[in-house]
Design an enzyme around this catalytic site. Structure first.
Site: not given
Ligand code: 5RP
Length: 234
Positions: A29, A86, A96, A99, A105
């Site tokens: 991101g 986010d 999250k 992206g 992640e």
């Protein structure tokens, strides 16, 4: 607020936790991109850093920065993972996946000795849910999986949840792992950990963007600097 400056300040503060010789989990991101810039500066000073990127996009950026990219194996120790978010609540539960890199992640964040979240301070919220929750699903039978997610959400008292398959020009967007992503607008999530478990229990669901109990600290930036938050227990 100048969000980019907030992201940059958070990324620079996070880079102070990185030491020469470390293996670093590298998030995805725009905030993570500022962090990769910081790694580039350290490498220019002679540091050696190994990295486990969480997306192809971050792999390319990290490679350009001079990070030695490694594919982790069972013996790999990830000293620290640093990634954006986010949303983050006071317990440092996160949403999250904006992206689309949530699966990698989460694997990297969970494996790291230390996981640091970086964000501009607009990402700090009292309760998760204003940002639509990304859920990564298997393409085979995807509409059956979406129906099962909707039914389970209804059982969990999210009757007006809105589910949208992430797409571009009417074609589903594929994650780096080749999966689809469904964005679930829920409004307010009071029990993120229970919701995460309930969603992951559905056949076809691969991962959710709820990261509960993973973050060690969060660094929130604005134009004036940063504030560092630890998970509040309640
Ligand atoms: C990607 C992510 C990002 O960390 C998240 O979307 C935040 O992005 P940005 O730093 O660009 O605001 O989870 O999957």
């Amino acid at each position: 607020m100048d969000k980019d400056l907030g992201k940059k300040n958070a990324a620079e503060e996070a880079a102070r936790y990185v030491e020469d010789g470390m293996t670093v989990g590298i998030g995805t991101g725009s905030t993570a991109a500022f962090f990769i810039d910081c790694l580039k500066d350290r490498i220019a000073q002679g540091w050696r850093l190994r990295g486990v990127p969480t997306s192809e996009d971050s792999r390319i950026k990290a490679e350009h920065a001079g990070v030695e990219i490694i594919v982790p194996d069972e013996t790999t120790r990830i000293d620290i993972a640093i990634d954006g978010t986010d949303e983050a609540d006071p317990a440092l539960n996160l949403i999250k996946g904006g992206g689309g890199a949530l699966l990698r992640e989460k694997i990297v964040a969970a494996a790291a000795e230390r996981f640091i979240v970086i964000a501009d301070k607009s990402k700090r919220v009292a309760t998760l849910g204003a940002f639509a929750l990304p859920i990564e699903i298997e393409p085979f039978g995807w509409s059956l999986t979406v129906r099962a997610i909707r039914d389970r959400l209804s059982d969990l008292k999210f009757p007006s949840a809105e589910l949208v398959l992430r797409a571009q020009n009417s074609a589903p967007i594929l994650s780096d792992g080749g999966h689809f992503i469904v964005d679930c607008a829920l409004g307010r999530i009071d029990g993120p950990s229970a919701l995460d478990a309930a969603m992951r229990d559905i056949p076809g669901v691969i991962e959710t963007g709820l990261f509960c109990g993973l973050a060690d600290i969060a660094i929130f930036g604005d134009e004036d600097g940063v504030s560092i938050a630890e998970p509040s227990k309640f």
